[in-house]
Design a protein around this motif. Structure first.
Motif, PDB file in Angstrom:
ATOM      1  N   ASP A  55     -53.389 -12.897-114.761  1.00  0.00           N
ATOM      2  CA  ASP A  55     -53.639 -14.116-115.531  1.00  0.00           C
ATOM      3  C   ASP A  55     -53.081 -15.338-114.816  1.00  0.00           C
ATOM      4  O   ASP A  55     -53.734 -16.381-114.720  1.00  0.00           O
ATOM      5  CB  ASP A  55     -53.001 -14.005-116.919  1.00  0.00           C
ATOM      6  N   GLY A  56     -51.828 -15.212-114.342  1.00  0.00           N
ATOM      7  CA  GLY A  56     -51.210 -16.335-113.657  1.00  0.00           C
ATOM      8  C   GLY A  56     -51.997 -16.754-112.435  1.00  0.00           C
ATOM      9  O   GLY A  56     -52.238 -17.952-112.198  1.00  0.00           O
ATOM     10  N   SER A  99     -45.345 -14.704-129.363  1.00  0.00           N
ATOM     11  CA  SER A  99     -45.434 -16.116-129.000  1.00  0.00           C
ATOM     12  C   SER A  99     -45.215 -17.053-130.195  1.00  0.00           C
ATOM     13  O   SER A  99     -45.918 -16.979-131.199  1.00  0.00           O
ATOM     14  CB  SER A  99     -46.816 -16.392-128.393  1.00  0.00           C
ATOM     15  N   ALA A 104     -45.838 -13.620-116.608  1.00  0.00           N
ATOM     16  CA  ALA A 104     -47.038 -14.461-116.669  1.00  0.00           C
ATOM     17  C   ALA A 104     -46.729 -15.897-116.264  1.00  0.00           C
ATOM     18  O   ALA A 104     -47.438 -16.508-115.453  1.00  0.00           O
ATOM     19  CB  ALA A 104     -47.644 -14.414-118.071  1.00  0.00           C
ATOM     20  N   GLY A 105     -45.673 -16.467-116.833  1.00  0.00           N
ATOM     21  CA  GLY A 105     -45.335 -17.850-116.529  1.00  0.00           C
ATOM     22  C   GLY A 105     -44.975 -18.068-115.077  1.00  0.00           C
ATOM     23  O   GLY A 105     -45.424 -19.030-114.436  1.00  0.00           O
ATOM     24  N   ALA A 119     -50.371  -9.816-116.711  1.00  0.00           N
ATOM     25  CA  ALA A 119     -49.677 -11.098-116.614  1.00  0.00           C
ATOM     26  C   ALA A 119     -49.799 -11.688-115.216  1.00  0.00           C
ATOM     27  O   ALA A 119     -50.039 -12.894-115.054  1.00  0.00           O
ATOM     28  CB  ALA A 119     -48.206 -10.911-116.990  1.00  0.00           C
ATOM     29  N   ALA A 144     -46.817 -18.916-122.266  1.00  0.00           N
ATOM     30  CA  ALA A 144     -46.550 -17.631-121.612  1.00  0.00           C
ATOM     31  C   ALA A 144     -45.307 -17.017-122.243  1.00  0.00           C
ATOM     32  O   ALA A 144     -44.495 -16.401-121.557  1.00  0.00           O
ATOM     33  CB  ALA A 144     -46.350 -17.834-120.113  1.00  0.00           C
ATOM     34  N   TYR A 189     -53.257 -19.971-123.187  1.00  0.00           N
ATOM     35  CA  TYR A 189     -52.439 -18.785-123.434  1.00  0.00           C
ATOM     36  C   TYR A 189     -52.687 -17.759-122.327  1.00  0.00           C
ATOM     37  O   TYR A 189     -53.832 -17.410-122.045  1.00  0.00           O
ATOM     38  CB  TYR A 189     -52.794 -18.167-124.791  1.00  0.00           C
ATOM     39  N   ILE A 190     -51.592 -17.272-121.747  1.00  0.00           N
ATOM     40  CA  ILE A 190     -51.719 -16.260-120.710  1.00  0.00           C
ATOM     41  C   ILE A 190     -50.760 -15.101-120.996  1.00  0.00           C
ATOM     42  O   ILE A 190     -49.787 -15.249-121.733  1.00  0.00           O
ATOM     43  CB  ILE A 190     -51.455 -16.833-119.297  1.00  0.00           C
ATOM     44  N   GLY A 191     -51.055 -13.950-120.395  1.00  0.00           N
ATOM     45  CA  GLY A 191     -50.200 -12.787-120.588  1.00  0.00           C
ATOM     46  C   GLY A 191     -50.227 -12.296-122.023  1.00  0.00           C
ATOM     47  O   GLY A 191     -51.227 -12.427-122.735  1.00  0.00           O
TER      48      GLY A 191
END
Length: 370
Positions: A302-303, A139, A26-27, A299, A134, A280-282
């Protein structure tokens, strides 16, 4: 201001400092997508992007024993994102399907196919205008800022590992080329997949009311022996090559984990300025169990979608609304799918019979259409 930008109105991310916590799919998808989609012709300043990752390269030991499924169907769309990022060909060259021409499959217990085919760890601090969380299903950022937003146990415990062989020829069929699930294990599920020319993974799963204590490398010799014995006993419905895979286990990859997931949440643009700038992603937003087969796809999407909004919108609130409208429906669908897969893989009796008939009917229909 309008939601969309023009040459005179800079995107919301222009000139900002963005910190990404987590260098997972994701990141990295977000960072690459931001570079790919930034409107360079307008002359607006590209944001400063810093990525922080907890683990070193050496910390990968003991984190194997899983696979990533990148697909192109309507829900998933991971391959489309890789294509937009000009990474698809590189990923395909490293994939199982490209290297061995294998495919996903479903087998019965005798391996007959059912289908035809921030604070930093060093004590310093950093500041930013936008923080991208991510950092995965567990998390730390979500745990601190949204303590009530926790993972949910999906009712399945998994024992899995990677098996090592002396050569590609030593990997037993059909796991030398195909990957997928084995049905009919008396309420026990089995997933297998090739990894590379000398490795394959296996994962035995069983349903239970309570999660189990997680275990992973380093394990004592007695713990390894106990888990391998348990895997063989739970998987006694499965014939070879299951036993061969278990006997060839690399003990540093052996693990016990619980299948967990988490429903997505909407970002609150009315929160305090600091909180509203955390995105917030993934899996940090919508954790997927291993049975979804979709975590990597979600992921990637989302990115890409978040980067698109930050590149093309002059309001953070509008960007978050547009991002949520894309991310939340698809991730909810993927989580429902994972729960269905759990039901299917651990089915017994009439339910197993109906699932088997369903898959065969689908394959007959696909053949007929061809």
């Amino acid at each position: 201001m309008s939601a969309s930008t023009s040459e005179s109105v800079p995107p919301i991310a222009a000139g900002k400092k963005i910190i990404v916590i987590g260098a997972g799919i994701a990141g990295l998808s977000f960072a690459l997508s931001l570079c790919k989609q930034w409107p360079t012709s307008t002359g607006h300043e590209f944001p400063s992007v810093t990525i922080y990752e907890r683990d070193t390269k050496e910390a990968r030991t003991g984190r194997e024993g899983y696979s990533l499924s990148i697909r192109s169907d309507g829900l998933s769309g991971g391959m489309q994102v890789l294509h937009r990022l000009n990474l698809l060909e590189r990923i395909l060259r490293a994939s199982i399907s490209f290297a061995g021409n294998g495919s996903f499959n479903l087998w019965n217990t005798t391996w007959e196919s059912v289908l035809v085919r921030v604070y930093l760890g060093n004590g310093t601090t950093d500041e930013c205008d936008i923080l991208i969380a991510a950092d995965g299903a567990s998390s730390k950022i979500r745990t601190q800022l949204r303590p009530a937003d926790r993972l949910t146990f999906s009712g399945v415990v998994c024992i899995g590992a990677t098996s090592r062989f002396d050569s590609a020829e030593a990997i037993p069929r059909p796991v030398n080329r195909d990957w997928g699930a084995v049905l009919g294990g008396g309420g026990v599920g089995l997933f297998v997949s090739p990894v590379d020319s000398r490795s394959a993974l296996w994962c035995v799963s069983y349903t239970t009311d309570q999660p189990r204590e997680k275990m992973r490398h380093p394990l004592s010799e007695d713990q390894v022996k106990f888990l391998l014995t348990e895997a063989l006993e739970r998987g006694n419905h499965f014939s070879e090559p299951f036993q061969t895979l278990v006997r060839a286990t690399d003990p540093t990859t052996l693990m016990v984990f619980n299948a967990m997931d988490k429903q997505p949440f909407r970002h609150d643009s009315t929160a305090s300025p600091g909180m509203s700038s955390i995105i917030y992603i993934g899996d940090s937003n919508h954790a997927m169990s291993a049975f979804a087969g979709n975590g990597a796809n979600m992921a990637l999407l989302d990115g890409w979608d978040l980067a698109e909004q930050l590149c093309g919108t002059d309001s953070l609130a509008a960007a978050l609304r547009a991002y949520d409208e894309k991310s939340i429906p698809r991730s909810k669908t993927a989580i429902r799918w994972s729960r269905w897969v759990i039901s299917m893989m651990h089915a017994t009796g009439w339910k197993l019979f109906l699932y088997t008939l369903l898959f065969k009917a689908v394959m007959l229909l696909m053949r007929w259409r061809k």
